[in-house]
Design an enzyme around this catalytic site. Structure first.
Site, PDB file in Angstrom:
ATOM      1  N   ASN A 171       0.856  -1.181   0.000  1.00 40.01           N
ATOM      2  CA  ASN A 171       0.000   0.000   0.000  1.00 40.01           C
ATOM      3  C   ASN A 171       0.891   1.229   0.000  1.00 40.01           C
ATOM      4  O   ASN A 171       1.899   1.286   0.704  1.00 40.01           O
ATOM      5  CB  ASN A 171      -0.917   0.030   1.225  1.00 40.01           C
ATOM      6  CG  ASN A 171      -1.807   1.265   1.239  1.00 40.01           C
ATOM      7  OD1 ASN A 171      -2.822   1.330   0.570  1.00 40.01           O
ATOM      8  ND2 ASN A 171      -1.406   2.270   2.006  1.00 40.01           N
ATOM      9  N   TYR A 175       0.581  10.354   4.122  1.00 40.04           N
ATOM     10  CA  TYR A 175       0.129  10.658   5.468  1.00 40.04           C
ATOM     11  C   TYR A 175       1.098  11.645   6.126  1.00 40.04           C
ATOM     12  O   TYR A 175       2.268  11.705   5.769  1.00 40.04           O
ATOM     13  CB  TYR A 175       0.067   9.387   6.337  1.00 40.04           C
ATOM     14  CG  TYR A 175      -0.612   8.209   5.690  1.00 40.04           C
ATOM     15  CD1 TYR A 175      -1.952   8.266   5.330  1.00 40.04           C
ATOM     16  CD2 TYR A 175       0.079   7.035   5.430  1.00 40.04           C
ATOM     17  CE1 TYR A 175      -2.588   7.180   4.737  1.00 40.04           C
ATOM     18  CE2 TYR A 175      -0.538   5.939   4.843  1.00 40.04           C
ATOM     19  CZ  TYR A 175      -1.876   6.020   4.492  1.00 40.04           C
ATOM     20  OH  TYR A 175      -2.486   4.945   3.905  1.00 40.04           O
ATOM     21  N   ARG A 193      -7.443   3.450   6.405  1.00 41.49           N
ATOM     22  CA  ARG A 193      -6.392   3.497   5.391  1.00 41.49           C
ATOM     23  C   ARG A 193      -5.603   2.195   5.343  1.00 41.49           C
ATOM     24  O   ARG A 193      -5.537   1.431   6.306  1.00 41.49           O
ATOM     25  CB  ARG A 193      -5.455   4.676   5.654  1.00 41.49           C
ATOM     26  CG  ARG A 193      -6.136   6.036   5.627  1.00 41.49           C
ATOM     27  CD  ARG A 193      -6.839   6.284   4.303  1.00 41.49           C
ATOM     28  NE  ARG A 193      -7.398   7.633   4.238  1.00 41.49           N
ATOM     29  CZ  ARG A 193      -8.249   8.040   3.312  1.00 41.49           C
ATOM     30  NH1 ARG A 193      -8.656   7.193   2.381  1.00 41.49           N
ATOM     31  NH2 ARG A 193      -8.705   9.271   3.305  1.00 41.49           N
ATOM     32  N   GLY A 194      -4.932   1.996   4.192  1.00 44.36           N
ATOM     33  CA  GLY A 194      -4.209   0.757   3.974  1.00 44.36           C
ATOM     34  C   GLY A 194      -3.116   0.513   4.984  1.00 44.36           C
ATOM     35  O   GLY A 194      -2.929  -0.620   5.470  1.00 44.36           O
ATOM     36  N   ASP A 284      -4.845  21.843  10.032  1.00 37.57           N
ATOM     37  CA  ASP A 284      -5.298  20.884   9.027  1.00 37.57           C
ATOM     38  C   ASP A 284      -6.072  21.574   7.911  1.00 37.57           C
ATOM     39  O   ASP A 284      -6.224  22.796   7.894  1.00 37.57           O
ATOM     40  CB  ASP A 284      -6.129  19.757   9.674  1.00 37.57           C
ATOM     41  CG  ASP A 284      -7.413  20.254  10.308  1.00 37.57           C
ATOM     42  OD1 ASP A 284      -8.049  21.168   9.762  1.00 37.57           O
ATOM     43  OD2 ASP A 284      -7.808  19.721  11.363  1.00 37.57           O
TER      44      ASP A 284
END
Length: 502
Positions: A171, A175, A193-194, A284
């Site tokens: 994957n 991030y 997520r992966g 963010d």
């Protein structure tokens, strides 16, 4: 795929879209402040040659305009990205061809998949220099700290590479990582997520999770890793489809993972399942500081890099930011996939000012009563990335959904709030969205701004105002004769109409 970060930087500079800054700059707040001002006005990419407390140059704002994102994906205009979207749509839901033309088109896509297969590099530039064990010191990297209340320095555009210990499937994700010590970082990823799934599997198997971070790769590969399209293909294959040829990969020095051979830096490490440290707060994409969260801790034991490496970075925040430019491009790629799943949708748009996913404008060719409401409900369930879209506005296909003036006119002239607004309560919600009363749970609103038909309304709709066709053609022909040829009608300054846009 021969192009790498350096070659793309060279291309951007040759096109006059990169500025080199020789003055000494501080990665703590100063670089982000400079970059943010240029992002607000669609300015150039920035190459900082002299970064405080680091021997490596830094590049930021490389994908700071939609134009440069298109160049990264090897096209000139956003509309051309829909061609790529059609390929992905065909792979996602292949259908038996109905004629020779469709069979040829599908054959071309399959050939593109074959060309997109990754290749192996035996003399990878990313391993020209190798540092191991105690020599690994992440503080030599020019990591930035964007905002004054951020918890520390971060990596933002690194490819985070993990592998499923059971199936061997890799994957690749993008991030945020926070520096915790000279050789440790926390990784912030959502549980769906992966990488998070791989960590859970490693914990069940009683193993450490191997993890590699590739820094400074061709932005095209970053785009592929950031594409959350539910197709059973690897991110490397996605990148190959994007670029027209396979990504050159190489084995890590100390891990059983493959990484881009042309990367500037590779960080190799492991995660002990259950070992966490506090990550955050950080600014963010919502435009606020996020909270603190216990996140997996990575121990790095190897760093490799190219000769004279270049560090690529970015930062989140209220748009416009680079992540918003990427989202606009992905919007175009999603469009053919969405049309294939919901055939009545003609086009859709996720405005950057709405954080690129909170508000969707979709257009339909209305065929029956309640059609707009059905289209909105179908949109929310079409792709996983639309789960957190709070508002969906549905307009007629005659409306240019990328012109906010037309959309506002449609909402104002075609909507009765008591009839055309519907709300779904207590649906899954973005945990970063402070607007919801309950974290992770909130409402969604649909607005039907289409022309109403019976029995949606009991009266005839007014006839829209339009120019006389013959007169319009006459004026087109005589425009220069009027002495008005120097007036560019398509270049509209929104500030002339009451807006305040810098």
């Amino acid at each position: 795929m021969s192009r790498n970060l350096r070659e793309f930087i060279k291309e951007v500079e040759q096109r006059g879209q990169l500025k080199r800054i020789k003055s000494l700059v501080d990665p703590n707040l100063e670089i982000a402040e400079i970059s943010n001002r240029l992002l607000q006005v669609g300015g150039p990419a920035l190459f900082f040659e002299n970064v405080k407390e680091s021997n490596f140059p830094l590049v930021v704002n490389l994908l700071g305009t939609v134009e440069r994102v298109c160049w990264a994906l090897k096209v000139e205009k956003p509309e051309e990205l829909e061609i790529l979207g059609k390929k992905l749509a065909m792979l996602q839901q292949p259908k038996p061809p109905k004629n020779i033309s469709q069979a040829i088109d599908f054959g071309k896509v399959l050939f593109d998949v074959i060309k997109a297969k990754s290749s192996n590099s035996f003399f990878p530039p990313c391993q020209q220099f190798v540092l191991t064990d105690e020599k690994v010191d992440l503080s030599i990297l020019p990591l930035i700290r964007p905002y004054p209340k951020d918890a520390g320095k971060i990596i933002t555009l690194g490819l985070v590479i993990t592998k499923d210990c059971e199936t061997g499937t890799s994957n690749v994700g993008v991030y945020r990582l926070q520096l915790q010590s000279k050789n440790t970082m926390t990784v912030h990823w959502l549980s769906v997520r992966g990488g998070a799934r791989h960590l859970r599997k490693a914990k069940e198997a009683g193993k450490k999770l191997e993890i590699a971070i590739a820094l400074g790769v061709d932005p095209l590969i970053i785009m592929a890793a950031a594409t959350p399209i539910p197709v059973d293909l690897s991110e490397w294959l996605f990148a190959g489809l994007y670029g027209g040829s396979g990504v050159s990969l190489t084995k890590c020095k100390t891990l059983n993972l493959e990484v881009p051979a042309e990367a500037e830096f590779i960080l190799e490490g492991t995660i002990n399942p259950g070992e966490v440290m506090v990550d955050g707060p950080f600014g963010d994409h919502m435009g606020y500081y996020g909270g603190e969260e216990d996140s997996p801790l990575i121990h790095f034991h190897c760093m490799t890099h190219r000769k004279k490496p270049i560090y690529l970075t970015t930062f989140s925040g209220r748009p416009p930011k680079e992540e918003a430019m990427i989202a606009i491009a992905l919007n175009r790629i999603y469009t053919p996939i969405l049309r294939q799943q919901i055939t009545e949708i003609k086009d859709f748009f996720l405005p950057m000012e709405a954080l690129s996913y909170k508000v969707a404008i979709i257009s339909i060719k209305k065929a029956y009563p309640g059609h707009a409401r059905r289209a909105a409900l179908a949109f929310w369930s079409a792709l996983p990335q639309f789960t957190y879209t709070k508002f969906v506005v549905v307009v007629d296909d005659s409306i240019n959904i990328r012109d906010p003036r037309q959309v506002m006119w449609a909402i104002s002239s075609k909507t009765d709030p008591s009839r055309d607004v519907f709300i779904l309560a207590d649906t899954p919600f973005d945990t970063l969205d402070f607007a919801s009363e309950k974290i992770g749970l909130g409402g969604r609103m649909g607005i039907d701004a289409t022309t109403k038909i019976y029995p949606e309304t009991n009266h005839e709709w007014g006839e829209p105002l339009e120019s006389d066709t013959n007169t319009a053609n006459l004026v087109n022909q005589r425009w220069s004769e009027y002495g008005l040829a120097d007036i560019a009608l398509k270049e509209v300054n929104a500030n002339l109409f009451g807006y305040d846009i810098l």
